[in-house]
Write an enzyme that holds these catalytic residues in place. Structure first.
Site, PDB file in Angstrom:
ATOM      1  N   GLU A 186      -5.175   7.521   0.799  1.00  0.00           N
ATOM      2  CA  GLU A 186      -5.634   6.799   1.986  1.00  0.00           C
ATOM      3  C   GLU A 186      -4.567   6.702   3.067  1.00  0.00           C
ATOM      4  OE1 GLU A 186      -7.851   2.692   3.373  1.00  0.00           O
ATOM      5  OE2 GLU A 186      -7.007   2.784   1.357  1.00  0.00           O
ATOM      6  N   ASP A 245      -6.601   5.341  -3.858  1.00  0.00           N
ATOM      7  CA  ASP A 245      -6.534   4.193  -2.960  1.00  0.00           C
ATOM      8  C   ASP A 245      -5.469   3.269  -3.539  1.00  0.00           C
ATOM      9  OD1 ASP A 245      -6.839   2.044  -1.292  1.00  0.00           O
ATOM     10  OD2 ASP A 245      -9.015   2.145  -1.262  1.00  0.00           O
ATOM     11  N   ARG A 273     -23.797  -2.051  -1.948  1.00  0.00           N
ATOM     12  CA  ARG A 273     -22.982  -1.909  -0.738  1.00  0.00           C
ATOM     13  C   ARG A 273     -23.912  -1.323   0.319  1.00  0.00           C
ATOM     14  NH1 ARG A 273     -17.374  -1.642   0.624  1.00  0.00           N
ATOM     15  NH2 ARG A 273     -16.934  -0.245   2.366  1.00  0.00           N
ATOM     16  N   THR A 302      -7.479  -4.588   0.565  1.00  0.00           N
ATOM     17  CA  THR A 302      -6.230  -5.152   1.096  1.00  0.00           C
ATOM     18  C   THR A 302      -6.411  -6.596   1.560  1.00  0.00           C
ATOM     19  OG1 THR A 302      -5.448  -2.962   1.754  1.00  0.00           O
ATOM     20  CG2 THR A 302      -4.398  -4.841   2.788  1.00  0.00           C
ATOM     21  N   LYS A 327     -15.536  -4.602  -8.277  1.00  0.00           N
ATOM     22  CA  LYS A 327     -16.989  -4.744  -8.459  1.00  0.00           C
ATOM     23  C   LYS A 327     -17.497  -3.728  -9.478  1.00  0.00           C
ATOM     24  CE  LYS A 327     -17.649  -4.497  -3.941  1.00  0.00           C
ATOM     25  NZ  LYS A 327     -16.304  -4.829  -3.381  1.00  0.00           N
ATOM     26  N   ILE A 357      -4.132   0.396  -2.645  1.00  0.00           N
ATOM     27  CA  ILE A 357      -4.643  -0.969  -2.766  1.00  0.00           C
ATOM     28  C   ILE A 357      -6.033  -0.984  -2.145  1.00  0.00           C
ATOM     29  CG2 ILE A 357      -4.391  -3.411  -2.193  1.00  0.00           C
ATOM     30  CD1 ILE A 357      -1.446  -3.099  -2.047  1.00  0.00           C
ATOM     31  N   ASP A 358      -7.033  -0.992  -2.986  1.00  0.00           N
ATOM     32  CA  ASP A 358      -8.403  -1.110  -2.508  1.00  0.00           C
ATOM     33  C   ASP A 358      -8.725  -2.599  -2.417  1.00  0.00           C
ATOM     34  OD1 ASP A 358     -10.993  -0.357  -1.775  1.00  0.00           O
ATOM     35  OD2 ASP A 358     -11.699  -0.497  -3.840  1.00  0.00           O
ATOM     36  N   HIS A 410     -18.467  -5.174   5.489  1.00  0.00           N
ATOM     37  CA  HIS A 410     -18.474  -4.071   4.536  1.00  0.00           C
ATOM     38  C   HIS A 410     -19.866  -3.843   3.940  1.00  0.00           C
ATOM     39  CE1 HIS A 410     -13.889  -4.642   3.657  1.00  0.00           C
ATOM     40  NE2 HIS A 410     -14.138  -4.128   4.854  1.00  0.00           N
ATOM     41  N   ASP A 446       0.841  -1.207   0.000  1.00  0.00           N
ATOM     42  CA  ASP A 446       0.000   0.000   0.000  1.00  0.00           C
ATOM     43  C   ASP A 446       0.873   1.253   0.000  1.00  0.00           C
ATOM     44  OD1 ASP A 446      -3.125  -0.715   0.924  1.00  0.00           O
ATOM     45  OD2 ASP A 446      -1.672  -2.188   1.621  1.00  0.00           O
ATOM     46  N   ASP A 450     -12.634   5.217  -2.196  1.00  0.00           N
ATOM     47  CA  ASP A 450     -13.203   3.886  -2.391  1.00  0.00           C
ATOM     48  C   ASP A 450     -14.224   3.838  -3.530  1.00  0.00           C
ATOM     49  OD1 ASP A 450     -11.802   2.496  -0.411  1.00  0.00           O
ATOM     50  OD2 ASP A 450     -13.205   3.105   1.147  1.00  0.00           O
ATOM     51  N   SER A 479     -13.006  -5.124  -3.263  1.00  0.00           N
ATOM     52  CA  SER A 479     -12.494  -3.911  -3.894  1.00  0.00           C
ATOM     53  C   SER A 479     -13.396  -3.324  -4.976  1.00  0.00           C
ATOM     54  CB  SER A 479     -11.094  -4.164  -4.493  1.00  0.00           C
ATOM     55  OG  SER A 479     -11.168  -4.779  -5.768  1.00  0.00           O
TER      56      SER A 479
END
Length: 331
Positions: free
Chosen positions: A69, A124, A258, A129, A244, A126-127, A217, A46, A271, A241
């Site tokens: 982030e 981000d 979500r 992780t 989607k 690494i969305d 989430h 990251d 995000d 992540s």
């Protein structure tokens, strides 16, 4: 063409960050993890990805602030000395002219607070992780926001199969979008760019739902109630992540939900900024779960919105109606 330079630089930066992530994954002993104050994990990948992307952006757009982030506070301690050296080794593999202090400063250059005026990037590195650590899906996400509106987005998806229904198909793609110019997919390893388009499904029972792997989430139970109400007959795709959003934009699925699991949770702009414009430019629609447009002008979070609903457009109103009905029954 408008934003042509920004798009080119953003794609190049995301590809470099993806290379770092792939290298980290290939060296399992390098999967050092730091737990942040919110209990979410952050890896040395990251930090490396954020440093490289900020470096690439600042070479061309030195005046543009960045909302990122991560920050380097955990890396500046004496006990993190070995960690810093490991991050720098991988960063130097793609950007050899960076030293340790500059790397830390680049990570911290993502400290902009966002807001309504001017333009800034949001990142981000690494969305997803947890997906990254499992060897599943994750994304490198970068977007440009002007006066509170997302005008450009890039998603690097190193592990995403070109055919989500065939895990053995070619993996690794970059999808980018500019307002008014459509969404374009390129293979991570290069090749011809092709425009992507959402599905044409107009019957909910034939739609494929997409949601988070992690139940904390997104409320899986509420998603199942909504799917049942809509008469959906197909199984859910659960992916980590902003991949989607990529799946919706490519037409592999038609609905991404979500649903909030905590009343006070605020979605972070990094995000959703890149993914939202990519779905929109592919012909889809993105709002919060109550049909409100996502408001990226309020700082580092979407505190004026609740959850996320992304669809192919034709199904949006019917899904939103079902969401309202489910949530009204729960109150």
């Amino acid at each position: 063409m408008l934003y042509n330079v920004e798009r080119r630089v953003a794609i190049g930066a995301v590809i470099k960050a993806c290379r770092i992530c792939i290298d980290f994954q290939s060296e399992r002993e390098s999967q050092d993890i730091i737990t942040k104050k919110d209990n979410s994990p952050v890896t040395i990948a990251d930090f490396g990805a954020q440093a490289v992307i900020c470096h690439e952006l600042k070479k061309t757009f030195s005046r543009d602030p960045i909302v990122g982030e991560e920050d380097s506070s955990e890396l500046r301690t004496e006990k993190a000395k070995i960690l810093r050296a490991e991050i720098l080794r991988h960063v130097n593999a793609v950007t050899p002219d960076i030293d340790e202090e500059e790397m830390l400063e680049l990570i911290d250059s993502g400290n902009h607070c966002g807001g309504t005026g001017g333009r800034f990037w949001t990142l981000d590195p690494i969305d997803g992780t947890k997906g990254f650590l499992r060897g599943d899906q994750y994304a490198v996400a970068l977007a440009l926001i002007e006066n509170g509106e997302v005008v450009l987005g890039v998603l690097g998806c190193p592990s995403l199969p070109l055919d989500v229904h065939d895990p053995n198909s070619i993996r690794g793609c970059v999808i980018s979008a500019v307002k008014g110019q459509g969404s374009i997919l390129e293979l991570l390893d290069g090749g011809n760019a092709t425009k992507v388009r959402v599905s044409f499904t107009n019957n909910a029972k034939d739609a494929l739902f997409c949601e988070s792997v992690e139940s904390e989430h997104s409320s899986h139970g509420d998603s199942e109630r909504i799917a049942k109400m809509l008469g959906v007959e197909r199984e859910f795709i659960r992916i980590d992540s902003q991949c989607k959003y990529a799946v919706i934009a490519r037409g592999d699925a038609s609905i991404y939900l979500r649903l909030p699991t905590k009343k006070d949770y605020e979605e972070k702009i990094w995000d959703h900024a890149a993914g939202s414009i990519i779905v929109k430019e592919a012909g889809g629609k993105v709002t919060d779960i109550f049909g409100k447009d996502l408001d990226f002008s309020l700082g580092r979070t979407l505190f004026n919105n609740t959850g996320i609903l992304a669809t192919n457009g034709t199904l949006h109103n019917s899904v939103a109606s079902s969401i309202n009905e489910v949530f009204s029954k729960l109150e």
